[in-house]
Design a protein around this motif. Structure first.
Motif, PDB file in Angstrom:
ATOM      1  N   GLY A   1       7.339   5.492  -4.616  1.00  0.00           N
ATOM      2  CA  GLY A   1       6.177   5.298  -3.497  1.00  0.00           C
ATOM      3  C   GLY A   1       6.268   4.111  -2.900  1.00  0.00           C
ATOM      4  O   GLY A   1       5.070   3.362  -2.673  1.00  0.00           O
ATOM      5  N   MET A   2       7.357   3.210  -2.922  1.00  0.00           N
ATOM      6  CA  MET A   2       7.431   1.830  -2.589  1.00  0.00           C
ATOM      7  C   MET A   2       8.414   1.656  -1.417  1.00  0.00           C
ATOM      8  O   MET A   2       9.091   0.430  -1.324  1.00  0.00           O
ATOM      9  CB  MET A   2       7.740   0.818  -3.810  1.00  0.00           C
ATOM     10  N   ALA A   3       8.596   2.579  -0.397  1.00  0.00           N
ATOM     11  CA  ALA A   3       9.320   2.420   0.602  1.00  0.00           C
ATOM     12  C   ALA A   3       9.156   1.313   1.584  1.00  0.00           C
ATOM     13  O   ALA A   3      10.079   0.626   1.932  1.00  0.00           O
ATOM     14  CB  ALA A   3       9.322   3.730   1.343  1.00  0.00           C
ATOM     15  N   GLY A   4       7.705   0.851   1.758  1.00  0.00           N
ATOM     16  CA  GLY A   4       7.432  -0.290   2.527  1.00  0.00           C
ATOM     17  C   GLY A   4       7.846  -1.547   1.718  1.00  0.00           C
ATOM     18  O   GLY A   4       7.423  -2.581   2.420  1.00  0.00           O
ATOM     19  N   MET A   5       8.082  -1.527   0.591  1.00  0.00           N
ATOM     20  CA  MET A   5       8.314  -2.819  -0.282  1.00  0.00           C
ATOM     21  C   MET A   5       9.692  -3.284  -0.587  1.00  0.00           C
ATOM     22  O   MET A   5      10.191  -4.276  -0.890  1.00  0.00           O
ATOM     23  CB  MET A   5       7.566  -2.542  -1.666  1.00  0.00           C
TER      24      MET A   5
ATOM     25  N   MET B   1       1.096  -5.395  -7.668  1.00  0.00           N
ATOM     26  CA  MET B   1       1.572  -6.141  -6.298  1.00  0.00           C
ATOM     27  C   MET B   1       0.380  -6.974  -5.775  1.00  0.00           C
ATOM     28  O   MET B   1       0.527  -8.296  -5.135  1.00  0.00           O
ATOM     29  CB  MET B   1       1.919  -4.887  -5.389  1.00  0.00           C
TER      30      MET B   1
ATOM     31  N   SER C   1       6.824   8.609   0.264  1.00  0.00           N
ATOM     32  CA  SER C   1       5.913   9.247  -0.735  1.00  0.00           C
ATOM     33  C   SER C   1       4.383   9.505  -0.381  1.00  0.00           C
ATOM     34  O   SER C   1       3.908   8.467  -0.283  1.00  0.00           O
ATOM     35  CB  SER C   1       6.234   8.924  -1.805  1.00  0.00           C
ATOM     36  N   ALA C   2       4.108  10.662  -0.003  1.00  0.00           N
ATOM     37  CA  ALA C   2       2.639  10.926   0.130  1.00  0.00           C
ATOM     38  C   ALA C   2       1.831  10.513  -0.997  1.00  0.00           C
ATOM     39  O   ALA C   2       0.335  10.541  -0.749  1.00  0.00           O
ATOM     40  CB  ALA C   2       2.274  12.346   0.718  1.00  0.00           C
TER      41      ALA C   2
ATOM     42  N   SER D   1      11.820   3.568  -3.300  1.00  0.00           N
ATOM     43  CA  SER D   1      11.288   4.191  -2.138  1.00  0.00           C
ATOM     44  C   SER D   1      10.621   5.408  -2.248  1.00  0.00           C
ATOM     45  O   SER D   1       9.972   5.691  -1.355  1.00  0.00           O
ATOM     46  CB  SER D   1      12.372   3.969  -0.805  1.00  0.00           C
ATOM     47  N   LYS D   2      11.246   6.176  -3.078  1.00  0.00           N
ATOM     48  CA  LYS D   2      10.881   7.697  -3.031  1.00  0.00           C
ATOM     49  C   LYS D   2       9.873   7.768  -3.978  1.00  0.00           C
ATOM     50  O   LYS D   2       8.737   7.655  -3.678  1.00  0.00           O
ATOM     51  CB  LYS D   2      12.343   8.397  -3.102  1.00  0.00           C
TER      52      LYS D   2
ATOM     53  N   ALA E   1       0.236  -0.878  -7.807  1.00  0.00           N
ATOM     54  CA  ALA E   1      -0.603  -1.374  -7.048  1.00  0.00           C
ATOM     55  C   ALA E   1      -1.168  -2.737  -7.427  1.00  0.00           C
ATOM     56  O   ALA E   1      -1.637  -3.460  -6.618  1.00  0.00           O
ATOM     57  CB  ALA E   1      -1.609   0.014  -6.514  1.00  0.00           C
TER      58      ALA E   1
ATOM     59  N   GLY F   1       1.811   8.008  -2.804  1.00  0.00           N
ATOM     60  CA  GLY F   1       1.831   6.343  -2.980  1.00  0.00           C
ATOM     61  C   GLY F   1       2.506   5.788  -4.327  1.00  0.00           C
ATOM     62  O   GLY F   1       3.280   6.465  -4.676  1.00  0.00           O
ATOM     63  N   VAL F   2       1.912   4.775  -4.735  1.00  0.00           N
ATOM     64  CA  VAL F   2       2.476   4.078  -5.723  1.00  0.00           C
ATOM     65  C   VAL F   2       1.614   4.163  -7.275  1.00  0.00           C
ATOM     66  O   VAL F   2       0.498   4.714  -6.949  1.00  0.00           O
ATOM     67  CB  VAL F   2       2.573   2.624  -5.535  1.00  0.00           C
TER      68      VAL F   2
END
Lengths: 357, 357
Positions: free
Chosen positions: B217-221, B45, B33-34, B213-214, B42, B36-37
């Motif tokens: 916006g937390m694909a990296g998490m 986290m 997701s461009a 993830s989509k 944010a 973001g979160v």
């Protein structure tokens, strides 16, 4: 699957808090690091959060490179995963068919047993000897059973004891050629130099496991690694969850490796804490087990009942600790080294609790 | 294990960057997701990082409670894991013995196939029909093979197409009683209302999978969840890595669920982006596939060669996109919706690239 018991390796402290209806004052039961993370790691993780919408590198290239450099091994001799827990599961899955024998110590790390049973392998446990892992008994069992896998944590959890490098090397040589050794070194940063074994990924049947959960203070971030022969790493890569690591953990671990001074300083604070626990036990007329980890087993004597009562009373006083699960080690409670003020508070509560036993 | 191929589901963009020797300018290939979160996520986290030395709650109590409330199900009908990827592996392990049949679509999510093959099950693939998952063919194959498991992503990846709730409900009823359905709803937040199926965890053989993830916006998490009958959740709890989730992901997901406005706004920006991609394709004389996801498949025509050439040329111009792996869908490239300025840049590069094909 239906034959598997609905048990879990550990009840988390949060679940205990929900049961007791209030939070613990001291959390000294899971060998987490009271000394936190390196400032470099904290900074790197905060920065990585800005990019949390993007998958982390599934090859973990930069971190594997740093780990390889640190240990003088090649990158394809390193596998990253979400802590040793995940590596243990992958290893059992990779190396042990259902029904095949696996050897560990009676009272050693329950999460290893959980994975062995979860994959339907046959778990054999040999007793400790004098609060140490009995290497001779492990090797004997491996031979008798033609074990596929042997588990050894060095230093040990839950007792904190250890074997010197030479002894472990002799043990490795004594294992049969059908057996792969998992050498869980979660606590290695707290151990004396004599414990450290050089990395030898040319050995086809030794898997070294390390974690960022203990000295690096990143238990909540789930990251660790295995170092092993590249054929074993190829095996991990055939089954691991390639996009399983968080971007934040990868960044934090990489930064933490670059702050060796921080780890040295944590280890030295932990050593001071251990000495305090030994002295506290002595003051209270109790024995304690010399430890090469960030926790100390304090011996309450008796056959388990006293330690269990102490555990319960400590919990009532807001202190979370754990204890070994089986005799004769269950005469002990296992207390993680906290900050100086936490240790002082523990000393106070523990002295009070002892009077009520 | 040795018979397994040494393949991985995806080569990550970082590996592609290392091969080309420089970073991509636009990363539009992994449906990240461009946008973001959520600011709430944010913040949560960053705050959680301060506690990264402490294991996250292995029961994920607060997040499971929030998920259960959101969907009107019970907490014991929810299983958390490190994204849908991990849930897919657990599900295959839980429900399919080696050699048993599993059905998916030819060209659908490779990571599902990776786990099916990894656990030694027999993977059967039925073709798409008109760029849609062929539900009739999936159900027919499930009956013929007495499949243990059927995989359906709705909306679909890589084509972005979807089936309405009524059609999927009819498909569920048409499945044999030996078959469990995995309904992968990773992109559900981007789909029209008619796609949304009420949660029914009383159904013993439907597992719904969702991810942060989509849209979140937390694909990296690495965090997602399954909703299913409580007997299936008991099964997951027998094999899952209980301490596998990071404290930061748990905190971020919980906060993100509390920011429904953010998700609505992301979905609306993604919808605008999809329309822009449709218009761009039309301008360039190309067809595009209507999408209910955060990506659009753009049809380059021909039999795969043209799309592959476009992918390569885009990569040379610093743009990372992917394409479906098999015919006839491999006439398309799959482009993730970026930010407005990224879409403008993509339009520019894509127009240039087309002229060179």
């Amino acid at each position: 699957m239906e034959s598997l018991p609905a048990t879990i390796p550990f009840v988390g402290p949060e679940a205990l808090e929900r049961m007791r209806g209030k939070p613990f004052e001291l959390r000294m039961g899971a060998n987490e690091s009271a000394f936190g993370v390196s400032p470099l790691a904290a900074e790197a993780m905060c920065k990585a959060i800005e990019r949390s919408a993007w998958y982390g590198d599934p090859e973990g290239y930069e971190l594997r490179e740093a780990v390889a450099n640190l240990h003088g091994v090649a990158m394809d001799e390193v596998c990253l995963a979400g802590g040793i827990d995940e590596l243990l599961g992958l290893t059992v899955r990779m190396l042990v068919e259902p029904g095949k024998p696996v050897v560990t110590s009676l009272g050693a790390y329950p999460t290893f047993n959980y994975h062995v049973e979860g994959y339907g392998a046959a778990l054999h446990r040999v007793p400790y000897r004098d609060d140490h892992i009995d290497l001779q008994a492990l090797a004997d069992a491996a031979h008798q059973l033609k074990a596929k896998l042997v588990f050894l944590a060095n230093p040990d959890n839950p007792m904190g004891t250890w074997h010197d490098a030479d002894t472990v090397q002799a043990f490795i040589h004594a294992l049969p050629s059908c057996t792969t050794l998992i050498l869980d070194e979660a606590y290695t940063e707290f151990a004396p130099d004599a414990v450290h074994i050089p990395m030898d990924p040319n050995h086809p049947r030794v898997i070294r496991m390390r974690t960022f959960s203990k000295a690096h203070g990143m238990a909540g971030m789930r990251i660790g690694y295995a170092i092993a022969h590249r054929d074993l790493i190829v095996g991990y890569n055939k089954i691991r969850n390639h996009f399983g690591l968080t971007r934040v953990a990868l960044a934090g671990a990489l930064a933490s490796l670059q702050d060796a001074d921080f780890i040295t300083q944590v280890a030295s604070q932990v050593e001071a804490g251990r000495r305090e626990y030994y002295a506290l036990a002595e003051e209270l007329g109790l024995a304690s087990i010399p430890s090469a980890t960030n926790f100390v087993a304090i011996d309450l004597g008796g056959s388990g009942g006293r330690a269990r009562a102490a555990l319960k009373a400590l919990e009532d006083h807001g202190v979370f600790v754990r204890m070994p699960g089986v005799a004769p080690m269950d005469r002990c409670i296992r207390v993680t080294v906290g900050l100086p003020e936490e240790r002082a508070r523990f000393a106070e509560v523990f002295a009070t609790v002892l009077k009520t036993l």
